[in-house]
Scaffold this active site. Structure first.
Site, PDB file in Angstrom:
ATOM      1  N   HIS A 151      39.421  44.120  36.445  1.00  0.00           N
ATOM      2  CA  HIS A 151      38.722  44.037  37.723  1.00  0.00           C
ATOM      3  C   HIS A 151      37.353  43.419  37.487  1.00  0.00           C
ATOM      4  O   HIS A 151      36.437  44.080  36.992  1.00  0.00           O
ATOM      5  CB  HIS A 151      38.560  45.428  38.342  1.00  0.00           C
ATOM      6  CG  HIS A 151      39.815  45.989  38.909  1.00  0.00           C
ATOM      7  ND1 HIS A 151      40.160  47.316  38.827  1.00  0.00           N
ATOM      8  CD2 HIS A 151      40.836  45.385  39.576  1.00  0.00           C
ATOM      9  CE1 HIS A 151      41.317  47.522  39.421  1.00  0.00           C
ATOM     10  NE2 HIS A 151      41.752  46.358  39.867  1.00  0.00           N
TER      11      HIS A 151
ATOM     12  N   LEU B  90      34.492  45.512  35.201  1.00  0.00           N
ATOM     13  CA  LEU B  90      34.301  46.859  35.725  1.00  0.00           C
ATOM     14  C   LEU B  90      34.950  47.866  34.772  1.00  0.00           C
ATOM     15  O   LEU B  90      35.195  49.001  35.140  1.00  0.00           O
ATOM     16  CB  LEU B  90      34.884  47.001  37.128  1.00  0.00           C
ATOM     17  CG  LEU B  90      34.291  48.133  37.977  1.00  0.00           C
ATOM     18  CD1 LEU B  90      32.853  47.849  38.330  1.00  0.00           C
ATOM     19  CD2 LEU B  90      35.109  48.384  39.237  1.00  0.00           C
ATOM     20  N   TYR B  91      35.254  47.420  33.571  1.00  0.00           N
ATOM     21  CA  TYR B  91      35.793  48.265  32.492  1.00  0.00           C
ATOM     22  C   TYR B  91      37.232  48.709  32.764  1.00  0.00           C
ATOM     23  O   TYR B  91      37.647  49.776  32.333  1.00  0.00           O
ATOM     24  CB  TYR B  91      34.910  49.510  32.251  1.00  0.00           C
ATOM     25  CG  TYR B  91      33.436  49.280  32.437  1.00  0.00           C
ATOM     26  CD1 TYR B  91      32.776  48.257  31.733  1.00  0.00           C
ATOM     27  CD2 TYR B  91      32.692  50.051  33.321  1.00  0.00           C
ATOM     28  CE1 TYR B  91      31.422  48.036  31.894  1.00  0.00           C
ATOM     29  CE2 TYR B  91      31.334  49.823  33.497  1.00  0.00           C
ATOM     30  CZ  TYR B  91      30.702  48.821  32.791  1.00  0.00           C
ATOM     31  OH  TYR B  91      29.365  48.596  32.954  1.00  0.00           O
ATOM     32  N   HIS B  92      38.009  47.866  33.453  1.00  0.00           N
ATOM     33  CA  HIS B  92      39.365  48.255  33.855  1.00  0.00           C
ATOM     34  C   HIS B  92      40.425  47.362  33.220  1.00  0.00           C
ATOM     35  O   HIS B  92      41.374  46.942  33.883  1.00  0.00           O
ATOM     36  CB  HIS B  92      39.498  48.198  35.380  1.00  0.00           C
ATOM     37  CG  HIS B  92      38.601  49.147  36.098  1.00  0.00           C
ATOM     38  ND1 HIS B  92      38.382  49.073  37.466  1.00  0.00           N
ATOM     39  CD2 HIS B  92      37.859  50.202  35.649  1.00  0.00           C
ATOM     40  CE1 HIS B  92      37.546  50.037  37.816  1.00  0.00           C
ATOM     41  NE2 HIS B  92      37.208  50.729  36.728  1.00  0.00           N
ATOM     42  N   GLN B  93      40.293  47.075  31.948  1.00  0.00           N
ATOM     43  CA  GLN B  93      41.277  46.222  31.282  1.00  0.00           C
ATOM     44  C   GLN B  93      42.646  46.913  31.276  1.00  0.00           C
ATOM     45  O   GLN B  93      42.743  48.125  31.069  1.00  0.00           O
ATOM     46  CB  GLN B  93      40.841  45.928  29.850  1.00  0.00           C
ATOM     47  CG  GLN B  93      39.605  45.071  29.748  1.00  0.00           C
ATOM     48  CD  GLN B  93      38.316  45.845  29.824  1.00  0.00           C
ATOM     49  OE1 GLN B  93      38.285  47.038  29.587  1.00  0.00           O
ATOM     50  NE2 GLN B  93      37.224  45.177  30.176  1.00  0.00           N
TER      51      GLN B  93
END
Length: 633
Positions: free
Chosen positions: A362, A562-565
Site C-alpha cells: 500500500h 505504509l508497511y503493508h508488503q
C-alpha cells in the site's frame, strides 16, 4: 552474483542509525527512571514475575536436537502459531527470532516512530527505479520490518483493521478453499478481546481473546473534526471492521492499559512457561534443510552469536518471517526461480518461479501538509517532555497513548470506484500532525526525505500546527518483486517495489489527494482555519500548480510504504503457475514446509495488514492441527 551497496549509502544509513540511537539513549534512561518509581509510584505498574501473564519470555539457552515443529520468525504470525501449536502438550515447538525482546520504550504507543532505524528494524530499502521515491535519499524508500519478538507488531502504528469482505471472497474465488470472508471471520473473532462495549456486542467482534483491541485513551479535537467532515461529504461514522467498510471511524488499536499489545505480549508471554515451547532470540536462520531427493523439509540452519546450529523438524518447518523474510529464506534454500538461483550460486532444490514475485504494498502519499490556526495538533515539544512522560506513567493517559498520531480512518470512493458498492478503493489515514510536527528530528529520517527538499519545502513551516490525510491506494495494480543479492544469508535482498508502474495507481492516488483537499474545505476543519500548504513542491515547479500532472509529480517524489508488503509467496491452486503455497499454506513441491504470514496473500487486503496476518496464523494453526490430529485440538 555479488551485489554491493554503494559505500556512501552505507555511511549515510550509519549516520541515521547513530542519530536514532542517540535519541533513544537520551530518552530511554529518563523513561526507565520514571517507570522504576523513583519519580512516582504508579498503581498501574506491573512487576514482572513468575505468575505475571505479561512476564518476559525466557530466551532458550539449550536446544533439543529435534522438534515437532520449527517456526521461523516470532512476529505477527509466528508468535501466534507457536502459541497455538504448543497448546498440544505432546508437540514440541521451537520458535526462532533473529532479533531480541521488546523494550519498555517500544511499549509506549506514542513512541512508535522511534523504533524505526534501530536494532529492532531490519531496515530494508527499495532499489532506485524511475518514477518512484524521487524526493527520498538516493531514490530509495525505507521499508521498516520488525526484527524483534513480536515482529512488526512492535514497530507498527497498532491499527486494528481487517480489510473488506470481498478481499477474502476473491481469494476463495481464485480456488483458495476455506478463505472466504464467512470462513475467516471466526478467526478474527477468536483472537479478539475488544474493550469497546458497543463493538463487543456486535457479531463481528469478540471478547475474551488474547489480543486486546480498543480505542486510544487520548485524541485531539481534530479527531472529531475528521468524523464531522466525513458526514459533510456524505459518509457515515461507523465500525469499518463490521458489516460495512465504507465510512469514517475513530480507529481501534492493539493496545492494552495505554501500552502496545504486540503479538509477543498477547500470545507468547502468557504461555512462556510451557515446557514444550522453546523461544530462541538472536537466532538468524540461514536456510531450510531440504532433502533434495525426497523434496522434504527436514530442519533449519541458524546462527546465534558465533555458533551454527542444525535443528531437525519431525513434522514441519513453518516460515513466518514476513513478506520479505519468507521468500528470502526460500530462495536461500534453493526454492525459487531456477535461473535466478543459478545466477547467484544457490543450488537449485525446486524450481518455483513465483517465490519473491507478486510483491504488493500500500503506497501512501505522505507529503501534503494542512496548516491550522489553533494549537491543538500533536506538535512534538508539547508532549515530548518530562511532564507528559510522568502523566503517562501515572495515569496511562495523554498524548503518549495515541496511536502515533493516527486519530481517524476512512474508506472512501474515488471516481474510479462504484459508489453503489461497498468496495472503496481509497483509504485515508488521518494524522493529527504531519512531517513538520517533530521539527525534522525523526519522521523525515524514517521516510528518508532528501535534505534539500526538507530545507526548501518543510523547514519554513517546521513545528507549526498541522494535520494530514494520508491517501492510500487499497488495491494497487503495480506489483514488484525481490531477488537475492547474493547467497550470503546476511545480505539483504534486492527489492523492486515498482510503485506507480501501472498509471492507474497514480490516478487513484491523485483522486485521494483531492478528497483530502475537500475535507479541508468542510466547515468542520474551516473552524480551525485549515488550509493546504501550497508552496510548489521541489522538482515539480515546472508544472502548472494543482493540475493532475502536478499532483502526479508530487506523489512520485514523496510517496512511500505504509508497511503493508504482501503477496511474495502467493497462495493459489495447483493450476496457478505463480502460486507458491496451496490453500493449506503448504509449499508446492516441498513436503513438510508451510508459509504463514502476509506473503501468502494472493492480493493485499483493502486495509492495514496486521490483523489479517494474525487471522492467517490462527487459521493456519487449525489447518496444521487438523492435518496431524484430525481435529483442531
Amino acid at each position: 552474483m555479488q551485489f554491493e551497496s554503494p559505500k556512501g549509502h552505507e555511511e549515510t544509513m550509519e549516520r541515521l542509525v547513530n542519530r536514532r540511537m542517540f535519541v533513544r539513549r537520551l530518552l530511554l534512561p529518563l523513561f526507565l527512571l520514571i517507570s522504576s518509581g523513583h519519580f512516582i509510584a504508579s498503581s498501574h505498574a506491573f512487576v514482572w514475575g513468575k505468575d505475571d501473564p505479561e512476564g518476559r519470555v525466557k530466551n532458550a539457552k539449550k536446544f533439543l536436537t529435534e522438534y515437532d515443529f520449527i517456526v521461523v520468525g516470532a512476529g505477527s504470525a509466528g508468535a501466534v502459531i507457536a502459541s497455538r501449536l504448543s497448546e498440544i502438550g505432546d508437540w514440541t515447538v521451537l520458535l526462532l527470532e533473529a532479533g531480541g525482546d521488546e523494550t519498555i520504550w517500544s511499549d509506549v504507543p506514542g513512541a512508535a516512530k522511534y523504533q524505526q532505524l534501530t536494532e529492532m528494524d531490519w531496515q530494508y530499502q527499495t532499489e532506485p527505479q524511475p518514477g518512484q521515491c524521487l524526493g527520498l535519499k538516493e531514490h530509495r524508500c525505507n521499508w521498516p520490518r520488525g526484527k524483534v519478538l513480536g515482529g512488526s507488531s512492535v514497530l507498527n502504528y497498532m491499527l486494528y483493521v481487517r480489510g473488506n469482505r470481498r478481499d477474502y471472497d476473491s481469494w476463495a474465488a481464485m480456488g483458495n478453499y476455506g478463505w472466504s470472508y464467512n470462513e475467516v471471520l471466526p478467526y478474527f473473532i477468536k483472537s479478539e478481546d475488544n474493550r469497546n462495549p458497543y463493538f463487543a456486542q456486535s457479531p463481528y467482534h469478540g471478547v475474551g481473546g488474547l489480543l486486546t483491541i480498543q480505542e486510544a485513551p487520548y485524541r485531539t479535537p481534530l479527531a472529531s473534526a475528521f468524523l464531522e467532515a466525513g458526514i459533510e461529504l456524505g459518509y457515515e461514522n461507523r465500525d469499518c471492521n463490521g458489516e460495512y467498510q465504507t465510512g469514517f471511524m475513530i480507529p481501534q488499536g492493539t493496545i492494552r492499559r495505554g501500552s502496545r499489545c504486540s503479538t509477543a505480549k498477547a500470545f507468547l508471554r502468557p504461555v512462556r512457561h510451557r515446557p514444550n515451547l522453546h523461544v530462541a532470540m538472536q537466532a538468524h536462520v540461514h536456510r531450510i534443510l531440504i532433502d533434495p531427493h525426497l523434496r522434504r523439509a527436514e530442519g533449519v540452519v541458524f546462527q546465534r552469536k558465533r555458533k551454527i546450529y542444525e535443528i531437525m523438524a519431525r513434522k514441519e518447518v513453518i516460515l513466518a518471517a514476513g513478506a520479505i523474510g519468507s521468500p528470502h529464506l526460500l530462495l536461500l534454500s534453493g526454492v525459487g526461480d531456477a535461473r535466478h538461483l543459478q545466477q547467484v550460486g544457490v543450488p537449485v532444490v525446486h524450481h518455483l518461479p513465483g517465490v519473491g514475485r507478486n510483491l504488493q504494498d500500500h503506497i501512501s502519499g505522505r507529503g501534503m501538509v494542512y496548516l491550522i490556526n489553533e494549537t491543538i495538533s500533536l506538535v512534538e515539544p508539547r508532549f515530548f517532555n518530562l511532564p507528559s512522560l510522568i502523566k503517562y506513567k501515572r495515569s496511562l493517559d495523554g498524548p503518549w497513548t495515541a496511536l502515533s498520531g493516527t486519530e481517524g480512518l476512512a474508506w472512501v470512493n474515488t471516481k474510479y470506484a462504484d459508489p453503489n458498492d461497498d468496495f472503496p478503493d481509497m483509504q485515508l489515514q488521518f494524522i493529527a500532525g504531519s512531517p513538520i510536527s517533530d521539527g525534522g528530528k525523526t519522521l523525515r529520517h524514517n521516510d528518508g526525505i532528501r535534505d534539500d527538499i526538507w530545507d526548501e519545502y518543510y523547514e519554513p513551516i517546521s513545528l507549526e500546527d498541522s494535520w494530514q490525510p494520508i491517501p492510500i491506494v487499497l488495491r494497487p495494480r503495480s506489483k514488484g518483486y525481490l531477488l537475492l543479492r547474493s547467497d550470503d544469508p546476511y545480505d539483504k535482498p534486492l527489492i523492486y517495489a515498482n510503485y506507480f508502474q501501472d498509471e492507474y495507481d497514480l490516478k487513484v492516488m491523485i483522486e485521494g489527494m483531492k478528497i483530502g483537499l475537500a475535507l479541508s474545505q468542510t466547515a468542520a476543519f474551516q473552524r480551525f482555519g485549515s488550509r493546504f500548504y501550497d508552496k510548489p513542491f521541489p522538482g515539480c515547479q515546472h508544472l502548472p500548480l494543482f493540475t493532475d500532472d502536478y499532483w502526479g509529480c508530487f506523489l512520485r517524489h514523496y510517496s512511500t510504504t505504509l508497511y503493508h508488503q504482501a503477496g511474495t509467496c502467493k497462495m493459489g491452486n495447483s493450476s496457478d503457475p505463480t502460486a507458491v503455497v496451496d490453500p493449506e499454506l503448504r509449499v508446492y513441491g516441498i513436503a513438510g514446509l508451510r508459509v504463514v504470514d502476509a506473503s501468502i496473500m494472493p492480493n493485499v487486503v483493502s486495509g492495514n495488514t496486521n490483523a489479517p496476518v494474525i487471522m492467517i496464523a490462527e487459521k493456519a494453526a487449525d489447518l496444521i492441527k487438523r492435518s496431524w490430529l484430525g481435529y483442531t485440538g
